[in-house]
Design a protein around this motif. Sequence first.
Motif, PDB file in Angstrom:
ATOM      1  N   ILE A 195       0.840  -1.202   0.000  1.00  0.00           N
ATOM      2  CA  ILE A 195       0.000   0.000   0.000  1.00  0.00           C
ATOM      3  C   ILE A 195       0.875   1.252   0.000  1.00  0.00           C
ATOM      4  O   ILE A 195       0.672   2.178  -0.790  1.00  0.00           O
ATOM      5  N   GLN A 245       1.115   4.113  -2.876  1.00  0.00           N
ATOM      6  CA  GLN A 245       0.808   5.516  -2.591  1.00  0.00           C
ATOM      7  C   GLN A 245       1.938   6.452  -3.000  1.00  0.00           C
ATOM      8  O   GLN A 245       1.696   7.485  -3.620  1.00  0.00           O
ATOM      9  N   SER A 294      -0.354   9.590  -3.811  1.00  0.00           N
ATOM     10  CA  SER A 294      -1.387   9.484  -2.781  1.00  0.00           C
ATOM     11  C   SER A 294      -0.753   9.930  -1.463  1.00  0.00           C
ATOM     12  O   SER A 294      -0.456   9.124  -0.589  1.00  0.00           O
ATOM     13  N   LEU A 295      -0.517  11.227  -1.361  1.00  0.00           N
ATOM     14  CA  LEU A 295       0.334  11.769  -0.305  1.00  0.00           C
ATOM     15  C   LEU A 295      -0.207  13.063   0.260  1.00  0.00           C
ATOM     16  O   LEU A 295      -0.982  13.758  -0.379  1.00  0.00           O
ATOM     17  N   ILE A 296       0.222  13.363   1.434  1.00  0.00           N
ATOM     18  CA  ILE A 296       0.014  14.677   2.047  1.00  0.00           C
ATOM     19  C   ILE A 296       1.401  15.287   2.203  1.00  0.00           C
ATOM     20  O   ILE A 296       2.311  14.622   2.692  1.00  0.00           O
ATOM     21  N   PRO A 336       2.101   9.426   3.023  1.00  0.00           N
ATOM     22  CA  PRO A 336       0.887   8.995   2.331  1.00  0.00           C
ATOM     23  C   PRO A 336      -0.359   9.491   3.053  1.00  0.00           C
ATOM     24  O   PRO A 336      -0.371   9.616   4.273  1.00  0.00           O
ATOM     25  N   VAL A 337      -1.374   9.751   2.299  1.00  0.00           N
ATOM     26  CA  VAL A 337      -2.672  10.102   2.850  1.00  0.00           C
ATOM     27  C   VAL A 337      -3.220   8.866   3.579  1.00  0.00           C
ATOM     28  O   VAL A 337      -2.835   7.735   3.254  1.00  0.00           O
ATOM     29  N   VAL A 390      -5.271   5.724   4.533  1.00  0.00           N
ATOM     30  CA  VAL A 390      -6.028   4.771   3.709  1.00  0.00           C
ATOM     31  C   VAL A 390      -6.464   3.576   4.544  1.00  0.00           C
ATOM     32  O   VAL A 390      -5.821   3.215   5.526  1.00  0.00           O
ATOM     33  N   ALA A 391      -7.563   2.966   4.115  1.00  0.00           N
ATOM     34  CA  ALA A 391      -8.004   1.711   4.711  1.00  0.00           C
ATOM     35  C   ALA A 391      -7.202   0.576   4.095  1.00  0.00           C
ATOM     36  O   ALA A 391      -6.917   0.600   2.899  1.00  0.00           O
ATOM     37  N   VAL A 392      -6.818  -0.407   4.893  1.00  0.00           N
ATOM     38  CA  VAL A 392      -6.069  -1.548   4.351  1.00  0.00           C
ATOM     39  C   VAL A 392      -7.006  -2.400   3.486  1.00  0.00           C
ATOM     40  O   VAL A 392      -6.708  -2.662   2.323  1.00  0.00           O
ATOM     41  N   VAL A 417      -6.837   5.975  -4.605  1.00  0.00           N
ATOM     42  CA  VAL A 417      -6.962   4.901  -3.609  1.00  0.00           C
ATOM     43  C   VAL A 417      -7.913   3.811  -4.120  1.00  0.00           C
ATOM     44  O   VAL A 417      -7.691   2.624  -3.882  1.00  0.00           O
ATOM     45  N   LEU A 428      -4.640   2.796   8.002  1.00  0.00           N
ATOM     46  CA  LEU A 428      -3.324   3.434   8.109  1.00  0.00           C
ATOM     47  C   LEU A 428      -3.587   4.944   8.142  1.00  0.00           C
ATOM     48  O   LEU A 428      -3.678   5.581   7.103  1.00  0.00           O
ATOM     49  N   THR A 429      -3.767   5.477   9.330  1.00  0.00           N
ATOM     50  CA  THR A 429      -4.118   6.887   9.426  1.00  0.00           C
ATOM     51  C   THR A 429      -2.856   7.727   9.580  1.00  0.00           C
ATOM     52  O   THR A 429      -1.764   7.199   9.810  1.00  0.00           O
TER      53      THR A 429
END
Lengths: 515, 515
Positions: free
Chosen positions: A24, A28, A33-35, B53-54, B56-58, B169, B447-448
């Motif tokens: 994952i 990303q 898929s990033l901040i 990374p932002v 995401v849910a696994v 995502v 994955l917060t």
Amino acid sequence: MGQNLSDHPLAIPDNRLQILINQIKDYQITHGSLIKLLPGVNNNEESPVQSVPVGVAVFPTPWPRELFERATEIQQAFNELYIRISEDPKWLGDVLVDLRRSDSFTQKLWRIWEAVSEEQKGEEGRTNLGIFRSDYMLHDRRGDGQELDIRQVEFNTFSVAGGTHGNIVGNMHRHLCRTGAFDAENTTAGKTNQCKLENLPINDTIKGIVAGLKAAHEAYGPARSSDVSATAMLMVVQPHNINICDERPLEYALWDQSPSIPCYRVVFSDEVLERTSLTADKLLLYHPPHTAQPVEISVVYFRAGYDMHEYTDAGIKARYLLDRSRAIICPSILSHLATFKKVQQALCVPGAVERFLPDEKARLVRATFSAILPMDEESRLGQYARELTQDSVRAIDYILKPSLEGGGHNVYGIDIVPFLAKVHKRRWAQYILMECIRPPKIDNILLTGRGVYQGPVVSELGMFGTCLWMSDVGDGVEILRNECAGWSFKTKAADVDEMSVVKGYGCFDCPYLTV
Amino acid sequence: MGQNLSDHPLAIPDNRLQILINQIKDYQITHGSLIKLLPGVNNNEESPVQSVPVGVAVFPTPWPRELFERATEIQQAFNELYIRISEDPKWLGDVLVDLRRSDSFTQKLWRIWEAVSEEQKGEEGRTNLGIFRSDYMLHDRRGDGQELDIRQVEFNTFSVAGGTHGNIVGNMHRHLCRTGAFDAENTTAGKTNQCKLENLPINDTIKGIVAGLKAAHEAYGPARSSDVSATAMLMVVQPHNINICDERPLEYALWDQSPSIPCYRVVFSDEVLERTSLTADKLLLYHPPHTAQPVEISVVYFRAGYDMHEYTDAGIKARYLLDRSRAIICPSILSHLATFKKVQQALCVPGAVERFLPDEKARLVRATFSAILPMDEESRLGQYARELTQDSVRAIDYILKPSLEGGGHNVYGIDIVPFLAKVHKRRWAQYILMECIRPPKIDNILLTGRGVYQGPVVSELGMFGTCLWMSDVGDGVEILRNECAGWSFKTKAADVDEMSVVKGYGCFDCPYLTV
């Protein structure tokens, strides 16, 4: 305990969860898929994956259009040359004779080849895939910028990298160009600049490399083992790889083909041994962690196995297992050995290129060569080189390189004399001596991994090629496919010797094609 | 001093170099032009841009297929509803009457609209672009998971975000699914799981939003000012934005159209005032930093200007300048005001939706509404709501929300009574009271931005719509285009109230469509 998500229709065993999380993260960071982490805004949190942009040049760096096109045009001849070298174990064995005696890495690879070759004697023709990259710098012949030419730095046959980064950064420079970001009317320097899109060549290297892999996958055809129904590609990778943004997009692009080409990653060497096996017919099977059903491997694409330290007992075992299989190996061991600097030096000897290519092609290829001398004790050229490296004035024009493959470990100019003083003369033959290329210097701004640099820079053009051939067909080789597959372009500060992007010196770039 | 790169054909003034460098960094982090930072491998260097990374849910989180499809199908009705609200200043003015008295943000926007509207009186029809997002959660009507339905959380008309992240995502979960990463045969839980691609809907939201922007650009037509030859789009953005990965890909996709649609970014509000101007005919011109030649703006796409604090004197001036121009504004001020929670509450009043939509459409739209009560002093419902919020037991089923737009600042259940105790009764009318949605809880791993979470989660489906319409045509509105434009899907820990991804709570996700 499996990932027991109450009521959720999906779950996987615990030991696979970390793998999934790494997949994952890689997806990303290769897809934006990033901040962004901005100081004082949101950078106080601990964060599970951080990443930084790869080094890039701010402005595309000038390079003569004619010399860019020449590098493109001779790529097929170079592909053919290295195909034929890879199919000439006699010549290659002679060239590497010193290394086979003195260098344990060469010894190990050569022995694997001997074992595989003995085992395959009399078998029908094998198909081989090459993904190559020929690197050039500009050479300022007269020192006044009036007579520029390209000179080959090296030819890479193993795990050639930079295709994806080169592609993305090429796209970036073209994007910035079309927005006017490089333009200025009446700068205080009094000049009007306009960057034209036609001066920035299109970079399609991801597509080019993937087309090569796909051609090999298709050449392999349907699964031959009666136990499996599907074929897939295997990408052999290093553990703890920080350069996944260069690898992963190739893998995603394979899955994105229509029909999809499954591509699984295995870490060299433990995971290779754990997850692959040979059938009685030496078909290569891969056993994915998610199912009891194996898949048959069509193509093994090495992005690991180029470092000496990877060839532990397990490493040798893994390489041997893959190479003796019926999968198409990219590259074969002989193709791998062909990338050693010693081969590049041997090709400089009159008649060597001509052994493999017709005169017209040989002439074009040879025109890119710098003088490279052997460092052996016996040959006349070797003796000349040894003398030269004892003279600190004349040595300035040379680079001493290990005879093996890969960048780094080079010794430049004035450092050669003191360096060799510490090396036993018996081991000097493990090096080659290459005349320095003298590139013109031009100013640019680089965003390197080590900060912002502004000043004179030099660039290196890497031309990619992919080719597919059958060995041992009748009295020779049958070339099935031979393509130029794109390019990468790297730029570094002129006073830095290393071009390594991963170490933070080199920057990806796009040539600004000039008349 | 300009960037005086000796011999380089390109250079720009010093003051533009930092802008160019920021453009480069943004391009890189949105295209995976990155090096991973691995602890102990290469993380000792100081680095110019870091990113993470932002969230995401696994695993993709289950959501009933029928309810996903229902949200898709009613999007056009919602688009139409908000188009008609945006064209009914009388109704909107009445709904917002309390806020226009008591809330300075509403006052400012309303006054800009009054000024613009006065100025445009009698002019021919204007074209408007809407990029909307309707957010839903699952509502477990009986509390036993047997009767699920969708309930609208809110309807967004201004600067709707998450389309790009949702798209990427969604692609990621589909990629992982096809590789078998979610599958397990005979987990120790004894279950065999297989994730099927057909259960993960394709996400094409980037394409959907860009198609909407493109339609508006084309509706504007060629440049009308005699001084310029080209049109372009303007994206109005916030300074110091950490969420550029959600914005930039839309901009790149516009440039990638054929023919290319130039899209320039300007920071609200200073850069708007500095770089744009109106012609005598109120055509909006943008003056790029790289050339003396201005371009005419076809579409103004706001991704800034939604926060009260942005409306300084300069902010008001910038918004007024853009809104009174002949460019297509996305969104217009009335569309912007239509996103205020007060409007959502007003639509709950019987007959309100029916004012704008035929009965059949109104019924479908209304079926997604939760009970929302006003908090005013005068109305019967308002008095009922005020009573309710004084009873800590009954208040548990409600959320108190500011009547304005946007997430955050909500007060949940048991916190309502003590919160209101500190707010002067005169200001209670600035809130609305919404019945809680009771989503079913399901386990997942997230994955917060704040670490890995495993436990019960709840999801929110955001359905995107784009629409184009002409106001003041004959006796009403002409809808030129009305499309569902994709979706985003966000998931958070069940015990967290905030869904904000940027703050590290919410995670992007993909619905796993169940029967």
